[in-house]
Design a protein around this motif. Structure first.
Motif, PDB file in Angstrom:
ATOM      1  N   VAL A   1       0.903  -1.224   0.080  1.00  0.00           N
ATOM      2  CA  VAL A   1      -0.034  -0.077   0.010  1.00  0.00           C
ATOM      3  C   VAL A   1       0.796   1.155   0.004  1.00  0.00           C
ATOM      4  O   VAL A   1       0.684   2.281  -0.621  1.00  0.00           O
ATOM      5  CB  VAL A   1      -1.052   0.099   1.306  1.00  0.00           C
TER       6      VAL A   1
ATOM      7  N   ASN B   1       1.035   3.442 -12.671  1.00  0.00           N
ATOM      8  CA  ASN B   1       1.295   2.955 -11.586  1.00  0.00           C
ATOM      9  C   ASN B   1       1.302   1.419 -11.669  1.00  0.00           C
ATOM     10  O   ASN B   1       0.096   0.776 -11.529  1.00  0.00           O
ATOM     11  CB  ASN B   1       0.186   3.346 -10.428  1.00  0.00           C
ATOM     12  N   ASN B   2       2.234   0.680 -11.802  1.00  0.00           N
ATOM     13  CA  ASN B   2       2.298  -0.709 -11.981  1.00  0.00           C
ATOM     14  C   ASN B   2       2.161  -1.478 -10.712  1.00  0.00           C
ATOM     15  O   ASN B   2       1.957  -2.751 -10.737  1.00  0.00           O
ATOM     16  CB  ASN B   2       3.490  -1.124 -12.562  1.00  0.00           C
TER      17      ASN B   2
ATOM     18  N   ARG C   1      -0.456  -1.240  -8.770  1.00  0.00           N
ATOM     19  CA  ARG C   1      -1.838  -1.577  -8.899  1.00  0.00           C
ATOM     20  C   ARG C   1      -2.117  -2.764  -9.604  1.00  0.00           C
ATOM     21  O   ARG C   1      -3.055  -3.462  -9.616  1.00  0.00           O
ATOM     22  CB  ARG C   1      -2.910  -0.455  -9.260  1.00  0.00           C
ATOM     23  N   SER C   2      -1.314  -3.135 -10.714  1.00  0.00           N
ATOM     24  CA  SER C   2      -1.681  -4.132 -11.479  1.00  0.00           C
ATOM     25  C   SER C   2      -1.071  -5.375 -11.015  1.00  0.00           C
ATOM     26  O   SER C   2      -1.092  -6.561 -11.385  1.00  0.00           O
ATOM     27  CB  SER C   2      -0.828  -3.803 -12.803  1.00  0.00           C
TER      28      SER C   2
ATOM     29  N   PRO D   1      -2.471  -8.705  -5.685  1.00  0.00           N
ATOM     30  CA  PRO D   1      -2.760  -8.498  -4.304  1.00  0.00           C
ATOM     31  C   PRO D   1      -2.059  -9.583  -3.422  1.00  0.00           C
ATOM     32  O   PRO D   1      -1.840 -10.676  -3.676  1.00  0.00           O
ATOM     33  CB  PRO D   1      -4.195  -8.538  -4.222  1.00  0.00           C
TER      34      PRO D   1
ATOM     35  N   THR E   1       1.950   6.947  -6.912  1.00  0.00           N
ATOM     36  CA  THR E   1       1.078   7.840  -6.928  1.00  0.00           C
ATOM     37  C   THR E   1       1.157   9.280  -6.980  1.00  0.00           C
ATOM     38  O   THR E   1       0.879   9.858  -7.691  1.00  0.00           O
ATOM     39  CB  THR E   1      -0.338   7.337  -6.062  1.00  0.00           C
TER      40      THR E   1
ATOM     41  N   SER F   1       2.661   1.758  -3.519  1.00  0.00           N
ATOM     42  CA  SER F   1       1.526   2.255  -4.341  1.00  0.00           C
ATOM     43  C   SER F   1       1.435   3.693  -4.323  1.00  0.00           C
ATOM     44  O   SER F   1       1.168   4.538  -5.206  1.00  0.00           O
ATOM     45  CB  SER F   1       0.120   1.318  -4.271  1.00  0.00           C
TER      46      SER F   1
END
Length: 381
Positions: A134, A152-153, A155-156, A159, A141, A137
């Motif tokens: 988190v 923003n890789n 997020r890809s 998880p 951002t 990321s």
């Protein structure tokens, strides 16, 4: 003009050079091992240039540089000291040592997945990996906001899944252990322990609770603030943390009596120290909750030493203060409250957070008023 041309390196190896003109009219080049990789990059770069979102590698900051920009933004936004400390820990202990030298423009989803795999291999818990991801990321951002990276890789990336093992469930006392804890609680600490059990307040919210937040006429606790480990007041952890929690009848009576006996202080705290100031989290544990558990027999055996210094097993308190928050959620669920209501009462930022922690307990029923009275009846009768 975009081109891909072959290049022979001084070592004799062959490389492929992708050349293109960026949005500012400057000629850019990037080298690849294969022609296919060069052509694929060129296709992507031209599309990004046309869309006005391309960031060349040469002007892209490293992850470490972007992390420092993010931390500066967090300080400028005056986040709580404990939050800033946590973020710096993520950056300094986990992110920078492993991927700090990586250019943001080269931080791919597979690279992020490999980073997480490395954290897990180094013994980090899944929850820690999730939190670090988190933060990573958020770093990217912030760089996007500054125009230092295109996408923003993070997020890809895949998880981090929570463990489904039973030992990953929230640690909390059983109803029998809760009853033993309540029965062993001295009158002086009874209002505090009952408030934790029947409202699910976080320790920081309990320490920052003011009498102006407790409506003894309507029987409601209004969570509007918290106190961090540095004894600084601040808002709840998230927007959802601002909430109203109904008080069951016996707790309401106990709090009315406690208001008359509560140490006075200029802050108007519900649970102050003896001087009316902010009580520390450590004191609540060491002077209140841990001794109560020992008295109640709610213990586990840990390594210790006897009077002669010999290694022996000694009883120790079983639960942290946060376990009472989990217990409150379990009691509400047992009485039939649905997931959305549990989310609201607990102050969770998302329904997914509620399901992640208490999904195995949840089932839908009605009648909240009867539920609140029913909880007390089972434990205080």
């Amino acid at each position: 003009m975009a081109t891909v041309r072959k290049r022979t390196l001084p070592s004799g190896k062959v490389a492929w050079l992708a050349g293109y003109t960026d949005g500012g009219g400057k000629r850019r080049f990037k080298q690849f091992a294969t022609k296919k990789e060069a052509e694929a990059y060129l296709l992507q770069a031209r599309s990004q240039v046309a869309s006005g979102v391309h960031t060349p590698d040469s002007v892209s900051p490293t992850v470490a540089e972007a992390a420092e920009l993010w931390l500066q933004r967090c300080e400028r936004d005056k986040l709580e000291a404990t939050t800033l400390r946590q973020y710096r820990t993520h950056v300094n202990l986990h992110i920078v040592p492993r991927i700090g030298a990586t250019k943001l423009s080269r931080l791919t989803a597979p690279g992020v997945n490999a980073f997480v795999d490395q954290l897990l291999a180094d013994g980090r818990s899944r929850e820690m990996c999730r939190r670090v991801l988190v933060s990573l990321s958020a770093i990217v951002t912030e760089a996007q906001r500054r125009g230092l990276v295109t996408v923003n890789n993070v997020r890809s990336a895949s998880p981090v899944k929570r463990s489904t093992r039973d030992d990953a469930r929230p640690e909390m006392p059983t109803k029998a252990e809760l009853k033993a804890i309540i029965e062993a609680t001295p009158d002086k600490w009874r209002p505090m322990i009952l408030t934790l059990v029947f409202t699910g307040l976080r320790g920081s919210e309990l320490r920052g609770l003011l009498w102006e937040d407790v409506d003894l006429r309507k029987g409601v606790v209004r969570v509007r603030r918290r106190v961090d480990r540095f004894n600084a007041f601040g808002p709840p952890k998230s927007k959802a943390g601002t909430r109203d929690i109904p008080l069951p009848p016996n707790l309401l009576r106990v709090l009315k009596e406690w208001k008359l006996a509560c140490p006075n202080g200029k802050l108007g705290l519900v649970f102050p120290n003896g001087n009316g100031g902010i009580e520390s989290h450590g004191n609540i544990l060491s002077r209140v909750f841990w001794p109560i558990q020992i008295t109640a027999g709610v213990t586990v055996m840990r390594d210790g030493n006897d009077e002669q210094g010999r290694a022996v097993k000694v009883p120790d308190a079983k639960f942290s203060l946060h376990a009472l928050r989990h217990a409150a959620a379990a009691l509400w669920i047992e009485q039939g409250l649905g997931a959305k209501r549990i989310q609201s009462l607990m102050g969770h930022a998302s329904i997914q957070q509620t399901f992640d922690r208490y999904g195995y307990l949840l089932e839908a029923r009605d009648d909240e008023a009867a539920m609140m009275a029913g909880i007390e009846t089972g434990l205080l009768s």
